[in-house]
Design a protein around this motif. Sequence first.
Motif, PDB file in Angstrom:
ATOM      1  N   LEU A  35      -4.280  32.344  23.453  1.00 64.64           N
ATOM      2  CA  LEU A  35      -4.414  33.216  24.157  1.00 64.64           C
ATOM      3  C   LEU A  35      -5.755  33.520  24.467  1.00 64.64           C
ATOM      4  O   LEU A  35      -5.985  34.027  25.685  1.00 64.64           O
ATOM      5  CB  LEU A  35      -3.569  34.474  23.348  1.00 64.64           C
ATOM      6  N   VAL A  36      -6.435  33.607  23.439  1.00 63.74           N
ATOM      7  CA  VAL A  36      -7.960  33.992  23.520  1.00 63.74           C
ATOM      8  C   VAL A  36      -8.293  32.947  24.660  1.00 63.74           C
ATOM      9  O   VAL A  36      -9.441  33.556  25.405  1.00 63.74           O
ATOM     10  CB  VAL A  36      -8.732  33.737  22.332  1.00 63.74           C
ATOM     11  N   VAL A  48     -11.654  37.997  18.404  1.00 62.97           N
ATOM     12  CA  VAL A  48     -10.365  38.418  18.609  1.00 62.97           C
ATOM     13  C   VAL A  48      -9.213  37.650  17.971  1.00 62.97           C
ATOM     14  O   VAL A  48      -8.175  38.048  17.552  1.00 62.97           O
ATOM     15  CB  VAL A  48     -10.197  38.317  20.223  1.00 62.97           C
ATOM     16  N   ALA A  49      -9.223  36.366  17.988  1.00 64.36           N
ATOM     17  CA  ALA A  49      -8.279  35.428  17.471  1.00 64.36           C
ATOM     18  C   ALA A  49      -7.976  35.704  15.872  1.00 64.36           C
ATOM     19  O   ALA A  49      -6.816  35.762  15.383  1.00 64.36           O
ATOM     20  CB  ALA A  49      -8.265  33.967  17.773  1.00 64.36           C
ATOM     21  N   GLY A  77      -8.484  43.480  22.396  1.00 64.22           N
ATOM     22  CA  GLY A  77      -7.524  42.745  22.471  1.00 64.22           C
ATOM     23  C   GLY A  77      -6.872  42.381  21.218  1.00 64.22           C
ATOM     24  O   GLY A  77      -5.878  41.657  21.499  1.00 64.22           O
ATOM     25  N   SER A  78      -7.319  42.473  20.162  1.00 64.06           N
ATOM     26  CA  SER A  78      -7.017  42.068  18.990  1.00 64.06           C
ATOM     27  C   SER A  78      -5.702  42.541  18.569  1.00 64.06           C
ATOM     28  O   SER A  78      -4.839  41.754  17.967  1.00 64.06           O
ATOM     29  CB  SER A  78      -7.950  42.331  17.775  1.00 64.06           C
ATOM     30  N   LYS A 131     -15.206  33.533  13.923  1.00 64.19           N
ATOM     31  CA  LYS A 131     -15.504  33.977  12.632  1.00 64.19           C
ATOM     32  C   LYS A 131     -13.962  33.790  11.939  1.00 64.19           C
ATOM     33  O   LYS A 131     -12.991  34.159  12.271  1.00 64.19           O
ATOM     34  CB  LYS A 131     -15.905  35.569  12.498  1.00 64.19           C
ATOM     35  N   MET A 132     -14.062  33.040  10.818  1.00 61.45           N
ATOM     36  CA  MET A 132     -12.569  32.502   9.956  1.00 61.45           C
ATOM     37  C   MET A 132     -12.436  33.086   8.689  1.00 61.45           C
ATOM     38  O   MET A 132     -11.349  32.749   8.131  1.00 61.45           O
ATOM     39  CB  MET A 132     -12.589  31.173  10.102  1.00 61.45           C
TER      40      MET A 132
END
Length: 289
Positions: free
Chosen positions: A6-7, A68-69, A106-107, A275-276
């Motif tokens: 989506l991102v 965002v993801a 959008g998150s 960023k994870m």
Amino acid sequence: MTLFELVKLALDELYTEGKKEHGELLDDKIKEKISYLSDCYKELVNTKRQPVDYRDPATRFAYVLKYVATHGDYVVQALEELKIANKGTIFQSETARLTCIGGGPGSDVTGVIKYLSENKDEPLKKLTCYLLDGEQSWADTWTEIGDAISSDVAINVNFQPLDVTKPTSWASQKKFLRADLFTFIYFVSEVKSFDNSGVIGDFWEKIFTESDVGTNFLYVDNGHKEFNEFFDSFWRSRKDIQVLYEQDNQWTTPRYSEQSDHLGEYKSRFEQHPKMKSMITIRILKKIQ
């Protein structure tokens, strides 16, 4: 479709937009804006700071690429907790409304869309989303996202400009209050330092007082004690708001099913990874009377 897929759709659109504005200088501008955002987020508790400026498509590209993801997956994880708390489904009918306060990046909407794609037992057939944000430029990024995905749920995304620090932008608005679910995803940390006159408290009062009985509220933010206590101060003493779930300041990562490989082209080009891992706080609330 994963959140990173989506991102990728949003990034492709933002990159095209950025090319029109910056031409061949776009890649350097995006790298500059990645650093700009990182510096800004280190100063969120500084009451003398300037608001983060998202007008430049390079800045919006940088934000979507980096955050965002991952933030969207935190929304999915929180919604799973809400589903457990409800002992059934989140939504109770075939149509529902979602209001995303500060939802321009959008998150919120991507997380809810992803949750619905994974939970086919939800009765929902049509979801109307209201993205309320102070930066009008976010509108083009997400208002057409519903047309770009394959889903059993019809997604209608609407953007409404709203600056929480300016009551004239929200005092007369009513439609966004008729939501089944409100989301506040990394919103409080963006605005808390600008609450010099207590106007944000008036905004929360409007939401909690004028929303419907049965409405759920989802708060996710960066785990900083100052932001958590600020948000909590607006609902803890209310008899009409019940807390369904709380998570305080825990290190969290996206689920294993969310892999960033779909962003490989952009990760290589900008030598950046999304960023994870984040320290986050979650609140899930319900209006009960």
